[in-house]
Design a protein around this motif. Structure first.
Motif, PDB file in Angstrom:
ATOM      1  N   LEU A 604     -12.028 -37.828  52.765  1.00  0.00           N
ATOM      2  CA  LEU A 604     -13.127 -38.778  52.990  1.00  0.00           C
ATOM      3  C   LEU A 604     -14.357 -38.073  53.566  1.00  0.00           C
ATOM      4  O   LEU A 604     -15.493 -38.383  53.203  1.00  0.00           O
ATOM      5  CB  LEU A 604     -12.670 -39.898  53.927  1.00  0.00           C
ATOM      6  N   PHE A 605     -14.122 -37.116  54.439  1.00  0.00           N
ATOM      7  CA  PHE A 605     -15.235 -36.356  55.013  1.00  0.00           C
ATOM      8  C   PHE A 605     -15.908 -35.494  53.941  1.00  0.00           C
ATOM      9  O   PHE A 605     -17.148 -35.442  53.840  1.00  0.00           O
ATOM     10  CB  PHE A 605     -14.722 -35.482  56.158  1.00  0.00           C
ATOM     11  N   ASP A 606     -15.085 -34.839  53.115  1.00  0.00           N
ATOM     12  CA  ASP A 606     -15.644 -34.007  52.042  1.00  0.00           C
ATOM     13  C   ASP A 606     -16.398 -34.848  51.016  1.00  0.00           C
ATOM     14  O   ASP A 606     -17.410 -34.410  50.450  1.00  0.00           O
ATOM     15  CB  ASP A 606     -14.541 -33.207  51.352  1.00  0.00           C
ATOM     16  N   GLN A 607     -15.909 -36.057  50.746  1.00  0.00           N
ATOM     17  CA  GLN A 607     -16.630 -36.950  49.844  1.00  0.00           C
ATOM     18  C   GLN A 607     -18.025 -37.268  50.390  1.00  0.00           C
ATOM     19  O   GLN A 607     -19.021 -37.289  49.646  1.00  0.00           O
ATOM     20  CB  GLN A 607     -15.847 -38.254  49.648  1.00  0.00           C
ATOM     21  N   ALA A 608     -18.076 -37.492  51.688  1.00  0.00           N
ATOM     22  CA  ALA A 608     -19.360 -37.785  52.321  1.00  0.00           C
ATOM     23  C   ALA A 608     -20.296 -36.580  52.250  1.00  0.00           C
ATOM     24  O   ALA A 608     -21.507 -36.717  51.992  1.00  0.00           O
ATOM     25  CB  ALA A 608     -19.148 -38.216  53.777  1.00  0.00           C
ATOM     26  N   LEU A 609     -19.717 -35.385  52.487  1.00  0.00           N
ATOM     27  CA  LEU A 609     -20.528 -34.162  52.372  1.00  0.00           C
ATOM     28  C   LEU A 609     -21.029 -33.963  50.946  1.00  0.00           C
ATOM     29  O   LEU A 609     -22.169 -33.549  50.716  1.00  0.00           O
ATOM     30  CB  LEU A 609     -19.696 -32.949  52.795  1.00  0.00           C
ATOM     31  N   LEU A 610     -20.162 -34.251  49.981  1.00  0.00           N
ATOM     32  CA  LEU A 610     -20.528 -34.087  48.582  1.00  0.00           C
ATOM     33  C   LEU A 610     -21.667 -35.031  48.209  1.00  0.00           C
ATOM     34  O   LEU A 610     -22.607 -34.648  47.501  1.00  0.00           O
ATOM     35  CB  LEU A 610     -19.304 -34.360  47.697  1.00  0.00           C
ATOM     36  N   ASP A 618     -15.950 -25.444  50.115  1.00  0.00           N
ATOM     37  CA  ASP A 618     -14.582 -25.138  49.654  1.00  0.00           C
ATOM     38  C   ASP A 618     -14.118 -26.253  48.726  1.00  0.00           C
ATOM     39  O   ASP A 618     -13.321 -27.117  49.095  1.00  0.00           O
ATOM     40  CB  ASP A 618     -13.658 -25.000  50.858  1.00  0.00           C
ATOM     41  N   ALA A 619     -14.647 -26.243  47.502  1.00  0.00           N
ATOM     42  CA  ALA A 619     -14.314 -27.299  46.540  1.00  0.00           C
ATOM     43  C   ALA A 619     -12.845 -27.244  46.134  1.00  0.00           C
ATOM     44  O   ALA A 619     -12.223 -28.276  45.868  1.00  0.00           O
ATOM     45  CB  ALA A 619     -15.205 -27.171  45.307  1.00  0.00           C
ATOM     46  N   ALA A 620     -12.262 -26.035  46.090  1.00  0.00           N
ATOM     47  CA  ALA A 620     -10.870 -25.896  45.648  1.00  0.00           C
ATOM     48  C   ALA A 620      -9.905 -26.633  46.585  1.00  0.00           C
ATOM     49  O   ALA A 620      -8.969 -27.310  46.130  1.00  0.00           O
ATOM     50  CB  ALA A 620     -10.502 -24.417  45.561  1.00  0.00           C
ATOM     51  N   ILE A 623     -10.184 -30.408  46.068  1.00  0.00           N
ATOM     52  CA  ILE A 623      -9.492 -30.848  44.856  1.00  0.00           C
ATOM     53  C   ILE A 623      -7.981 -30.862  45.080  1.00  0.00           C
ATOM     54  O   ILE A 623      -7.271 -31.778  44.654  1.00  0.00           O
ATOM     55  CB  ILE A 623      -9.862 -29.933  43.667  1.00  0.00           C
ATOM     56  N   SER A 624      -7.483 -29.843  45.757  1.00  0.00           N
ATOM     57  CA  SER A 624      -6.049 -29.753  46.025  1.00  0.00           C
ATOM     58  C   SER A 624      -5.562 -30.939  46.860  1.00  0.00           C
ATOM     59  O   SER A 624      -4.539 -31.561  46.554  1.00  0.00           O
ATOM     60  CB  SER A 624      -5.731 -28.439  46.736  1.00  0.00           C
ATOM     61  N   LYS A 625      -6.309 -31.258  47.911  1.00  0.00           N
ATOM     62  CA  LYS A 625      -5.929 -32.384  48.767  1.00  0.00           C
ATOM     63  C   LYS A 625      -6.029 -33.708  48.018  1.00  0.00           C
ATOM     64  O   LYS A 625      -5.176 -34.589  48.158  1.00  0.00           O
ATOM     65  CB  LYS A 625      -6.796 -32.414  50.019  1.00  0.00           C
ATOM     66  N   MET A 626      -7.097 -33.843  47.210  1.00  0.00           N
ATOM     67  CA  MET A 626      -7.275 -35.071  46.438  1.00  0.00           C
ATOM     68  C   MET A 626      -6.123 -35.255  45.450  1.00  0.00           C
ATOM     69  O   MET A 626      -5.546 -36.349  45.324  1.00  0.00           O
ATOM     70  CB  MET A 626      -8.613 -35.017  45.680  1.00  0.00           C
ATOM     71  N   ASN A 627      -5.743 -34.173  44.765  1.00  0.00           N
ATOM     72  CA  ASN A 627      -4.630 -34.256  43.818  1.00  0.00           C
ATOM     73  C   ASN A 627      -3.322 -34.608  44.520  1.00  0.00           C
ATOM     74  O   ASN A 627      -2.496 -35.360  43.994  1.00  0.00           O
ATOM     75  CB  ASN A 627      -4.477 -32.932  43.073  1.00  0.00           C
TER      76      ASN A 627
END
Length: 634
Positions: A604-610, A618-620, A623-627
């Motif tokens: 959720l934090f990375d989504q906000a940053l995105l 660290d997009a990889a 993606i790993s956590k989302m998957n």
């Protein structure tokens, strides 16, 4: 004995000649305008050099441009008695392109003949347009004050030849050996029409050869040709256009003059022509182009007005008469108050120069103010030069009020997304309770339009100005208020106050709401650690689960990128993380297992940053956590 030396063209010239010889110019007759313009410049330069060496020529009445044609040989000759060139100058001027920005110029070439011809016109290499109509060009020239003359010959392919010549007088003769398909340019009527159309404003006589046949009668009264003679006839008016009365100048004449001084192929967007008498006497003629030159933002590009003193040409690019942010303005200034031997150093700090600069700047801003009355024309202008004008906010404090009126912004009020909103329009639409001018700077137009920071403003019908250009962050750092209304970035502030309150807000027990989620907030803080300054319940989100907010006064993401690009050290950015407790994802956070909580929070934090930055460090991992969460079926 003359020695001929063969030399190769610079690579960029070869590319240029290839374009030219493949009919780059859509209007072939332009070549004559370019060559006459160059001849006029050569005479202007002679006048300037003669200020310090009056032995170079006797008087102005001797200076002229002459054009001769030969139908039998299929040649056209353009001659001037201007400054001329020596051997090295022939090589430098006709064999290379020395002007800065050459690489950028070729990067801009698109393969579209019309667009590319405009670029070449702006680049100021009009001499090569001779090869549109000629399969060989011969240049004979002798520099003023020197005894040796030289000849340059080329067929416009890979090389040229240089040799000494027997030219007896100063100046330059350009002989075009016309292609067999271009015989119309040995037609006197055709040449006269072109000269009148494009070069009537040239300030020295442009003369065209006129054949004359002397006739006599024999004893029986029959007419016979006794002799053939001829003379040069002046075609143009030979009076500087800016010195003529405005009421006597047509729009077409203004546009033709603009193209002469700018090497532009398009008409000017607008112009202003002023003659001032009194304490300060000068004439100025300023133009706004329709299109920005390709090198507008190159630091070493030459910019400025053509300077004349008492009708004597002094320099081509006098940048002292307009501020840097108006470097796209073309034109001339003719002063009676500057000395004829004025130099760039004298211009830099002179009182007269400062007065002229102030006056020309005001004229230019007034001109653009009038242009702004036509919304369509000004929208085109802003697209080309808006970012340049923004520079003036921090450079020109004296004219800030006028600049404010010229600024245009995209707005949530305008669905087109185009920057058409003036600050005065925004203020006029503000609700009575609104005390600030709200704005948002994002990485792109799309990011600005869809930013979660806009949600509460949309819900309450509050207009927000949207920006995405790299210069916007710097500009808004210089803007503090307009008409008493302070500016406020909506991603750097705590949204609160009566402006955003609804009936439900007034009945909510905010303290109780905060207490309900206090444990969740503390757990999120622990998970994110030093990535955040604080975690709090959002008052700005209505549809999105989370967003990040900068502390007041913190460096924006755009400013950090600018600093990094400049090689400056940038401290690690820490955000305020806001959560929307009405969103199902936030409500579900309280129910997820401990083993998955950290992944949920991080995603959720990375989504906000995105959403805020358009990218992740660290997009990889994201993606790993989302998957992982998707596979868990949560």
């Amino acid at each position: 004995m003359s020695t001929t030396e063969k030399m190769g063209f610079q690579t960029e010239v070869s590319q240029l000649l290839h374009l030219v010889t493949h009919s780059l110019y859509s209007n072939k007759e332009i070549f004559l305008r370019e060559l006459i313009s160059n001849a006029s410049d050569a005479i202007d330069k002679l006048k300037f050099v003669a200020l310090s060496d009056n032995n170079l020529y006797e008087n102005d009445s001797d200076l002229k441009i002459q054009i001769r044609f030969d139908e039998t040989a299929n040649t056209l000759t353009i001659s001037d008695n201007g400054i001329g060139m020596n051997r090295q100058e022939l090589i430098d001027n006709l064999g290379t392109i020395a002007k800065s920005g050459t690489k950028a110029f070729f990067e801009q070439l698109s393969g579209d003949a019309g667009k590319d011809s405009e670029l070449i016109g702006q680049f100021g290499v009009g001499f090569y347009s001779a090869f549109i109509v000629a399969d060989k060009v011969t240049v004979n020239t002798r520099k003023a004050g020197e005894s040796e003359a030289h000849q340059w010959v080329s067929d416009g392919h890979s090389d040229f030849e240089i040799s000494t010549s027997d030219k007896a007088s100063r100046g330059t003769d350009i002989v075009l050996h016309l292609k067999s398909s271009e015989t119309q340019f040995t037609n006197r009527w055709q040449l006269q029409q072109i000269i009148t159309k494009y070069s009537d404003h040239i300030s020295v006589p442009v003369e065209l050869w006129q054949d004359a046949i002397a006739e006599e009668k024999d004893e029986d009264g029959n007419i016979t040709v006794a002799a053939q003679a001829g003379k040069f006839e002046q075609i143009n008016r030979a009076k500087a256009l800016w010195l003529r009365n405005k009421s006597d100048i047509s729009d077409e004449e203004y546009q033709t003059f603009y193209k002469h001084i700018s090497h532009d192929f398009q008409d000017a967007a607008t112009w202003t022509h002023n003659k001032v008498e009194g304490k300060l006497e000068y004439t100025s003629l300023l133009f706004v182009p329709q299109k920005a030159p390709f090198d507008l933002f190159q630091r070493d590009s030459k910019r400025g007005l053509k300077l004349f003193v008492q009708r004597v040409f002094i320099m081509d690019d006098a940048e002292q008469f307009l501020p840097h942010y108006l470097r796209f303005i073309k034109g001339v200034i003719d002063s009676n108050d500057l000395p004829l031997n004025v130099s760039r150093e004298i211009l830099q700090d002179g009182a007269v120069t400062q007065s002229l600069r102030k006056a020309c700047t005001k004229r230019a801003l007034d001109m653009m103010g009038r242009l702004a009355e036509d919304n369509e024309k000004y929208a085109n202008f802003w697209q080309e030069f808006g970012n340049t004008l923004k520079e003036g906010i921090g450079e020109d404090f004296a004219n800030r009020e006028n600049l404010f009126k010229l600024l245009r912004f995209a707005s949530t009020q305008d669905e087109t997304g185009n920057p058409t909103t003036a600050l005065a329009d925004y203020v006029a639409r503000m609700p009575e309770k609104q005390e600030k001018i709200y704005y948002l700077i994002a990485d792109s137009q799309t990011a600005a339009k869809h930013s979660p920071h806009l949600e509460i403003f949309a819900k309450n019908g509050i207009e927000v100005l949207l920006m995405w250009e790299p210069i916007d962050e710097w500009m808004m750092g210089q803007l503090h208020e307009f008409e008493g209304k302070p500016f406020e970035a909506i991603n750097q502030t705590d949204i609160s106050g009566e402006l955003f309150q609804t009936e439900s807000d007034e009945t909510d027990d905010s303290d109780s709401d905060k207490d309900q989620y206090q444990t969740l907030i503390e757990n999120i803080k622990t998970t994110l650690g030093d990535h955040v300054v604080d975690v709090r319940i959002s008052k700005r989100l209505t549809k999105t689960p989370t967003c990040v907010v900068l502390e007041s006064g913190a460096l924006s993401n755009q400013m950090q990128r600018i600093m990094k690009a400049a090689g400056q050290a940038v401290p690690k950015q820490r955000y305020i993380f806001e959560i929307n407790t009405d969103h199902p994802l936030i409500q579900q956070l309280s129910t997820v297992s401990e083993s998955q909580f950290a992944d949920w929070v991080t995603v959720l934090f990375d989504q906000a940053l995105l959403a805020e930055n358009g990218n992740l460090d660290d997009a990889a991992t994201f993606i790993s956590k989302m998957n992982g969460l998707l596979l868990a079926g949560e």
